[in-house]
Design an enzyme around this catalytic site. Structure first.
Site, PDB file in Angstrom:
ATOM      1  N   TYR A  23       4.356   5.672  11.224  1.00 41.94           N
ATOM      2  CA  TYR A  23       4.498   4.121  11.739  1.00 41.94           C
ATOM      3  C   TYR A  23       5.499   3.467  10.736  1.00 41.94           C
ATOM      4  O   TYR A  23       5.655   2.224  10.919  1.00 41.94           O
ATOM      5  CB  TYR A  23       3.250   3.628  11.991  1.00 41.94           C
ATOM      6  CG  TYR A  23       2.178   3.578  10.786  1.00 41.94           C
ATOM      7  CD1 TYR A  23       2.382   2.808   9.669  1.00 41.94           C
ATOM      8  CD2 TYR A  23       1.233   4.295  10.944  1.00 41.94           C
ATOM      9  CE1 TYR A  23       1.465   2.639   8.594  1.00 41.94           C
ATOM     10  CE2 TYR A  23       0.257   4.425   9.857  1.00 41.94           C
ATOM     11  CZ  TYR A  23       0.144   3.717   8.872  1.00 41.94           C
ATOM     12  OH  TYR A  23      -0.692   3.608   7.480  1.00 41.94           O
TER      13      TYR A  23
ATOM     14  N   ARG B 282       1.036  -1.061  -0.037  1.00 41.00           N
ATOM     15  CA  ARG B 282      -0.082   0.053   0.039  1.00 41.00           C
ATOM     16  C   ARG B 282       0.921   1.206   0.076  1.00 41.00           C
ATOM     17  O   ARG B 282       1.402   1.533   1.083  1.00 41.00           O
ATOM     18  CB  ARG B 282      -0.938   0.026   1.354  1.00 41.00           C
ATOM     19  CG  ARG B 282      -2.106   0.769   1.383  1.00 41.00           C
ATOM     20  CD  ARG B 282      -2.781   1.103   2.795  1.00 41.00           C
ATOM     21  NE  ARG B 282      -1.884   2.025   3.492  1.00 41.00           N
ATOM     22  CZ  ARG B 282      -1.620   1.753   4.716  1.00 41.00           C
ATOM     23  NH1 ARG B 282      -2.140   0.688   5.398  1.00 41.00           N
ATOM     24  NH2 ARG B 282      -0.766   2.432   5.534  1.00 41.00           N
TER      25      ARG B 282
ATOM     26  N   HIS C 103      -3.655   4.476   4.836  1.00 35.66           N
ATOM     27  CA  HIS C 103      -4.588   3.418   4.856  1.00 35.66           C
ATOM     28  C   HIS C 103      -5.778   4.105   4.276  1.00 35.66           C
ATOM     29  O   HIS C 103      -6.757   3.406   3.596  1.00 35.66           O
ATOM     30  CB  HIS C 103      -4.932   3.131   6.237  1.00 35.66           C
ATOM     31  CG  HIS C 103      -6.040   2.190   6.545  1.00 35.66           C
ATOM     32  ND1 HIS C 103      -6.309   0.789   6.312  1.00 35.66           N
ATOM     33  CD2 HIS C 103      -7.353   2.637   7.146  1.00 35.66           C
ATOM     34  CE1 HIS C 103      -7.475   0.454   6.481  1.00 35.66           C
ATOM     35  NE2 HIS C 103      -8.064   1.709   7.094  1.00 35.66           N
TER      36      HIS C 103
HETATM   37  C1  TPP Z   1     -14.728  -6.092  12.165  1.00 35.25           C
HETATM   38  C2  TPP Z   1     -13.874  -4.723  11.816  1.00 35.25           C
HETATM   39  N1  TPP Z   1     -13.048  -4.556  12.917  1.00 35.25           N
HETATM   40  C3  TPP Z   1     -12.223  -3.350  12.621  1.00 35.25           C
HETATM   41  C4  TPP Z   1     -12.486  -2.413  11.698  1.00 35.25           C
HETATM   42  C5  TPP Z   1     -11.381  -1.218  11.352  1.00 35.25           C
HETATM   43  N2  TPP Z   1     -10.888  -1.361  10.573  1.00 35.25           N
HETATM   44  C6  TPP Z   1     -10.971  -0.682   9.171  1.00 35.25           C
HETATM   45  S1  TPP Z   1      -9.978  -1.206   8.010  1.00 35.25           S
HETATM   46  C7  TPP Z   1      -8.842  -1.984   9.231  1.00 35.25           C
HETATM   47  C8  TPP Z   1      -7.658  -2.644   8.885  1.00 35.25           C
HETATM   48  C9  TPP Z   1      -7.672  -3.728   7.860  1.00 35.25           C
HETATM   49  O1  TPP Z   1      -6.650  -4.256   7.205  1.00 35.25           O
HETATM   50  P1  TPP Z   1      -6.404  -5.148   6.098  1.00 35.25           P
HETATM   51  O2  TPP Z   1      -7.524  -6.425   6.317  1.00 35.25           O
HETATM   52  O3  TPP Z   1      -4.965  -5.697   6.009  1.00 35.25           O
HETATM   53  O4  TPP Z   1      -6.913  -4.494   4.771  1.00 35.25           O
HETATM   54  P2  TPP Z   1      -6.314  -3.342   4.235  1.00 35.25           P
HETATM   55  O5  TPP Z   1      -7.060  -1.962   4.843  1.00 35.25           O
HETATM   56  O6  TPP Z   1      -4.798  -3.176   4.327  1.00 35.25           O
HETATM   57  O7  TPP Z   1      -6.661  -3.202   2.706  1.00 35.25           O
HETATM   58  C10 TPP Z   1      -9.513  -2.043  10.505  1.00 35.25           C
HETATM   59  C11 TPP Z   1      -9.149  -2.663  11.601  1.00 35.25           C
HETATM   60  C12 TPP Z   1     -13.514  -2.873  10.896  1.00 35.25           C
HETATM   61  N3  TPP Z   1     -13.836  -1.867   9.620  1.00 35.25           N
HETATM   62  N4  TPP Z   1     -14.215  -3.938  10.869  1.00 35.25           N
END
Ligand code: TPP
Length: 365
Positions: free
Chosen positions: A269, A256, A260
């Site tokens: 970070y 990425r 985020h």
């Molecule tokens: C069930 C749930 N827990 C926490 C969140 C908050 N949250 C949004 S994105 C994220 C990180 C997800 O990371 P990843 O699965 O690696 O996907 P990326 O964003 O890197 O594409 C979190 C913890 C959420 N949206 N849903």
């Protein structure tokens, strides 16, 4: 396939040279000069569209956006492996998947602008609206795949999610269930190295694909910045699903390159030096180098690509700024398909609250 976990499948090196992999090259034998150019155009259009959305957020036109910068090849390669009747369940970052499935860029930002619960009709393009609940779409995809199979449809269903999602209970259930029932589903993980600020090595001490191997599921890693390799492995996995050989887990190793979301500051970070390393593996540069080496770049072609990308971005922009604001009380529509006493009560309360502001603007002016 488990032996493929250690060494991600690659067909194009970062300098644009081909990799000798007859086993995977055979899956993309039909991708000739025109198809390579089309893939490049998709990559460029996807990035241009994403950059436009980030600009719109900075200009106050969107509440939020989750940039896909750096993940174009993982998304375009996998989406272009799908057939029209296959079905994709996406999360919030898969704008290029939506684009390749035929979602109108003019509606793509609606959810992010807060003016629609559902930006497009999923059944018109066989791609869902973005799932914000991390990992939930793994279960949705598994259920859909099972249903499609029971209906006699020979299609593949694909679930897109990130490395962080593989730690969610929903994903664990989806992997277990789909193996037990041989569901025709592909789990497509974009390991972009981060779950917000959490690096993947903290997420899992083993390669993410190995988590799937623990369920007995065929799993492999692919160079996620190599559009051709991603196309090849996704074609293989979707074919397995369609012919009844069950689920496959693909870990597309990518990065990425941006934040985020537009609310995040990645400089807090991660080190700039790390981002620089990945810039050298940029998926669009790689494809361009391949085209250059194979004599497929011309000024005319590059102008065409630029025109397509600009048109896509213009469409996204006009669709965003021209989207009508919904009436505040529309918020309560479609919560249930029929009237519901609790929702009726909440709607009335909110209407009374809004009515309390009547005349305030005039009084202040
Ligand atoms: C069930 C749930 N827990 C926490 C969140 C908050 N949250 C949004 S994105 C994220 C990180 C997800 O990371 P990843 O699965 O690696 O996907 P990326 O964003 O890197 O594409 C979190 C913890 C959420 N949206 N849903």
């Amino acid at each position: 396939m488990v032996d493929k976990i250690a060494y991600p499948v690659q067909l194009i090196q970062p300098d644009g040279r081909r990799v000798f992999r007859p086993d995977y090259t055979s899956l993309v034998r039909d991708i000739g000069p025109d198809q390579l150019r089309d893939l490049y155009e998709d990559l460029v259009a996807a990035r241009r569209m994403d950059v436009e959305a980030v600009a719109l957020q900075r200009q106050g036109e969107l509440g939020l956006w989750a940039p896909l910068l750096g993940q174009e090849a993982a998304q375009v390669g996998s989406a272009r492996a799908l057939r029209p009747d296959d079905y994709a369940f996406i999360s919030y970052r898969e704008h290029a998947v939506a684009y390749c499935r035929g979602v109108d860029p003019g509606v793509m930002t609606r959810m992010w602008r807060g003016c629609a619960h559902s930006a497009w009709d999923p059944s018109s393009v066989n791609v869902t609206n973005p799932a914000i609940v991390v990992g939930s779409q793994g279960l949705h995809a598994t259920g859909y795949a099972m249903g499609a199979h029971l209906d006699g449809a020979e299609i593949a269903t694909i679930a897109y999610f990130g490395d962080g999602a593989t730690s969610q209970g929903d994903l664990a259930e989806a992997l277990g269930f789909s193996m037990s029932f041989n569901a025709p589903v592909v789990f497509f993980c974009q390991n972009n190295q981060f779950a917000i600020s959490e690096p993947v090595h903290l997420q899992s001490p083993v390669p993410i694909a190995q988590r799937a191997a623990g369920y007995g599921m065929p799993a492999l890693r692919v160079d996620g910045n190599d559009v051709l390799a991603v196309l090849a492995v996704t074609r293989q996995a979707t074919q397995r699903a369609r012919e009844g050989s069950g689920p496959t887990f693909i870990e597309a190793v990518t990065y990425r390159m941006g934040p985020h979301t537009t609310s995040d500051d990645p400089t807090r970070y991660r080190a700039a030096a790390e981002t620089e390393i990945w810039k050298a593996r940029d998926p669009i540069d790689r494809m361009r180098r391949l085209l250059e080496r194979e004599g497929l770049l011309s000024d005319e072609f590059l102008a065409r690509v630029q025109a397509t990308a600009d048109a896509v971005a213009a469409r996204l922009r006009s669709g965003t700024v021209e989207a009508p604001d919904p009436a505040p009380l529309d918020l309560f529509d479609h919560v249930y398909s029929t009237d519901h006493p609790l929702i009726d009560e909440e709607r009335e309360q909110y209407a009374a609250y809004l009515a309390g502001f009547a005349g305030i603007e005039e009084a202040l002016s």
